[in-house]
Design an enzyme around this catalytic site. Structure first.
Site, PDB file in Angstrom:
ATOM      1  N   TYR A 146       0.808  -1.228  -0.029  1.00  0.00           N
ATOM      2  CA  TYR A 146      -0.013  -0.180   0.026  1.00  0.00           C
ATOM      3  C   TYR A 146       0.761   1.186  -0.062  1.00  0.00           C
ATOM      4  O   TYR A 146       1.875   1.378   0.783  1.00  0.00           O
ATOM      5  CB  TYR A 146      -0.792   0.101   1.390  1.00  0.00           C
ATOM      6  CG  TYR A 146      -1.739   1.444   1.694  1.00  0.00           C
ATOM      7  CD1 TYR A 146      -3.007   1.519   0.422  1.00  0.00           C
ATOM      8  CD2 TYR A 146      -1.675   2.318   2.480  1.00  0.00           C
ATOM      9  CE1 TYR A 146      -3.609   2.582   0.673  1.00  0.00           C
ATOM     10  CE2 TYR A 146      -2.348   3.430   2.519  1.00  0.00           C
ATOM     11  CZ  TYR A 146      -3.435   3.520   1.410  1.00  0.00           C
ATOM     12  OH  TYR A 146      -4.195   4.521   1.869  1.00  0.00           O
ATOM     13  N   ASP A 241       9.240   2.970  -0.263  1.00  0.00           N
ATOM     14  CA  ASP A 241       8.177   3.471   0.687  1.00  0.00           C
ATOM     15  C   ASP A 241       8.383   3.064   1.901  1.00  0.00           C
ATOM     16  O   ASP A 241       8.355   2.023   2.342  1.00  0.00           O
ATOM     17  CB  ASP A 241       6.756   2.951   0.069  1.00  0.00           C
ATOM     18  CG  ASP A 241       5.733   3.440   1.015  1.00  0.00           C
ATOM     19  OD1 ASP A 241       6.026   4.293   1.896  1.00  0.00           O
ATOM     20  OD2 ASP A 241       4.622   3.582   0.474  1.00  0.00           O
ATOM     21  N   LYS A 274       4.523   8.678   8.875  1.00  0.00           N
ATOM     22  CA  LYS A 274       4.134   8.149  10.375  1.00  0.00           C
ATOM     23  C   LYS A 274       5.069   8.424  11.436  1.00  0.00           C
ATOM     24  O   LYS A 274       5.255   9.663  11.890  1.00  0.00           O
ATOM     25  CB  LYS A 274       4.309   6.432  10.322  1.00  0.00           C
ATOM     26  CG  LYS A 274       2.969   6.251   9.333  1.00  0.00           C
ATOM     27  CD  LYS A 274       2.678   4.738   9.289  1.00  0.00           C
ATOM     28  CE  LYS A 274       1.145   4.616   8.443  1.00  0.00           C
ATOM     29  NZ  LYS A 274       1.204   4.199   7.154  1.00  0.00           N
TER      30      LYS A 274
HETATM   31  C1  LIG Z   1       0.581   4.575   6.179  1.00  0.00           C
HETATM   32  C2  LIG Z   1       1.009   4.193   4.568  1.00  0.00           C
HETATM   33  C3  LIG Z   1       1.121   5.131   3.484  1.00  0.00           C
HETATM   34  C4  LIG Z   1       0.086   6.284   3.475  1.00  0.00           C
HETATM   35  O1  LIG Z   1       0.404   7.181   4.372  1.00  0.00           O
HETATM   36  P1  LIG Z   1      -0.956   8.034   4.817  1.00  0.00           P
HETATM   37  O2  LIG Z   1      -0.286   9.248   5.743  1.00  0.00           O
HETATM   38  O3  LIG Z   1      -2.118   7.406   5.589  1.00  0.00           O
HETATM   39  O4  LIG Z   1      -1.502   8.956   3.696  1.00  0.00           O
HETATM   40  C5  LIG Z   1       1.730   5.020   2.424  1.00  0.00           C
HETATM   41  N1  LIG Z   1       2.640   3.935   2.465  1.00  0.00           N
HETATM   42  C6  LIG Z   1       2.904   2.844   3.387  1.00  0.00           C
HETATM   43  C7  LIG Z   1       3.829   1.985   3.422  1.00  0.00           C
HETATM   44  C8  LIG Z   1       2.047   3.327   4.529  1.00  0.00           C
HETATM   45  O5  LIG Z   1       2.252   2.428   5.555  1.00  0.00           O
END
Ligand SMILES: *Cc1c(COP(=O)(O)O)cnc(C)c1O
Length: 437
Positions: A146, A241, A274
């Site tokens: 994701y 990511d 995060k």
């Molecule tokens: C949480 C997350 C996102 C999205 O971040 P948001 O602040 O919720 O938009 C993207 N990539 C990864 C791997 C994530 O865990």
């Protein structure tokens, strides 16, 4: 708790009348596991309390950001001080520079960084940058990863490599996802085939190095090495990511974990979120100078944000990063996390329930499967009914884990050995009821 006395229920009813599903992000609605979401009243350290005043040991921590637990004194102080100096200016501040310096010091693959407000924004901008910098359109992503909810990234695989991906959301036109290829995680042969077919058209390959959005699945070292090699060979950018793993699995983030096995390993673009915001809306993406200078106002790739680098959010992130950079922080966090997964494994084994678990730093995953899965289809082969029974058994007894079997878990530095022991004791009880049922 009987429904008539559960104070979360009337809140949920009120919420559902006004907010779709009663929540502002879908997983919070408990649709996968059923039941009523807990409405959080307050949190402190490793715990939060719901509308009934019930205390929960929190293994979500806002899905990762709360690595110091809730209400850490140094972070609170920094946020309160920053708030007194103003919420938002739409003009640069010294703290943004300090935060950039702090992040780059620990993740040296980035020479420059840009701050944004959410992981979605960071991932979306990273893709635009990769396309702008290479002049190419195609991107590769992996099944089960994701990267936020930008249109081009809400895609699942078509029936073969030659076919286009399918949008996983209504409202995303086929044309918008036609440049996104979706491959199976940890499948080297398929990856090689994709580059052999389309190598010269690929702008970037985006990957969660440890996929936390299919619970907890590591990219194998040979797979990650191949991702790096093929990107280099074909002039595509490797986009890691690390929104979830960044500063969560190690101070140097997941890329430092892979660099132990792959000498010199680094991504071209890193996406963060995060933990770097410590619970406030803050995310970032960064990379080599030559790539980052493609961004406006220097270059042709447009990107902007009214609240980007927000002074209160940067204060929160900066205070968090300074705490976690203390010597021994990750050793202790990892030890607590491992004690948890080992304790859960023993509890499952005592009741004869198939179980496997893995962790890195303060991030963990466990599966009601005899072996750790390597990709999304295997994760989803978990017995969903059994997971739901486990989830509710823990929840009723005051242990809060993710309300879906494809989500990771998080331990903070506020979790004590006693919290872990209490959790494991509760898990023993719940696994016994599962085995009996
Ligand atoms: C949480 C997350 C996102 C999205 O971040 P948001 O602040 O919720 O938009 C993207 N990539 C990864 C791997 C994530 O865990």
């Amino acid at each position: 708790m009987t429904p008539s006395t559960d104070l979360n229920l009337p809140l949920f009813e009120r919420a559902k009348a006004l907010i779709p599903g009663g929540v502002n992000s879908p997983v919070r609605a408990f649709r996968a596991v059923g039941g009523t979401p807990r409405f959080v009243q307050r949190a402190q350290g490793a715990y939060f309390w719901d509308a009934n005043g019930q205390r929960f040991i929190d293994y979500i921590g806002s899905w990762g950001p709360m690595i110091l637990g809730h209400g850490h004194p140094a972070v609170l102080e920094a946020v309160q001080k920053a708030a007194l100096d103003g919420f938002s200016f739409g003009a640069p501040t010294e703290r943004e520079v300090e935060l950039a310096e702090e992040i780059l010091r620990h993740v040296p693959s980035m020479e420059m960084i840009r701050l944004v407000s959410s992981g979605t924004e960071a991932g979306m901008s990273a893709i635009r940058l990769a396309r702008g910098a290479t002049g190419r359109s195609r991107i590769i992503k992996f099944n089960g990863c994701y990267h936020g909810h930008a249109d081009a990234l809400l895609v699942k695989a078509g029936s073969g490599l030659a076919t286009f991906g399918h949008a996983t959301s209504a409202g995303v036109p086929a044309e918008v996802v036609q440049h996104t290829m979706v491959l199976e995680y940890n499948d080297i042969a398929q990856l090689e085939e994709a580059f052999a077919l389309h190598g010269s058209e690929i702008a970037g390959l985006m990957i969660e190095p440890i996929a936390g959005n299919m619970n907890f699945v590591r990219a194998s070292v040979p797979f990650m090495r191949r991702c790096r090699e093929l990107c280099t060979q074909h002039g595509a950018l490797l986009v890691l990511d690390e929104v979830m793993t960044g500063f969560r699995v190690a101070l140097g983030s997941a890329q430092s974990v892979y660099a132990r096995d792959i000498p010199g390993f680094k991504p071209d673009i890193t996406v963060l979120g995060k933990v770097i915001g410590g619970g406030m809306p803050l995310a970032a993406f960064g990379g080599p100078r030559a790539v980052m200078e493609q961004l406006a106002p220097l270059g042709p790739v447009y990107q902007a944000g009214t609240l980007s680098g927000n002074p209160v959010a940067t204060a929160c992130g900066l205070a968090t990063l300074r705490e976690i950079a203390r010597p021994g922080f990750y050793e202790s966090l990892a030890a607590h996390t491992q004690a948890l997964t080992q304790g859960l494994a023993q509890a499952a084994a005592a009741s004869g329930i198939p179980f496997s678990a893995d962790s890195e730093g303060g991030m963990f995953g466990f599966f009601l499967l005899p072996e750790l899965p390597q990709n999304y289809p295997t994760v989803m082969a978990t017995d969903g009914a059994r997971f739901n029974a486990l989830f509710h058994g823990l929840l009723d007894r005051g242990v809060y884990i993710a309300p879906a079997l494809y989500e990771a878990g998080f331990v903070s530095s506020a979790h004590t050995a006693q919290d872990i022991e209490d959790t494991v004791a509760i898990a023993h009880e719940v696994f016994r009821t599962l085995a009996a049922g």
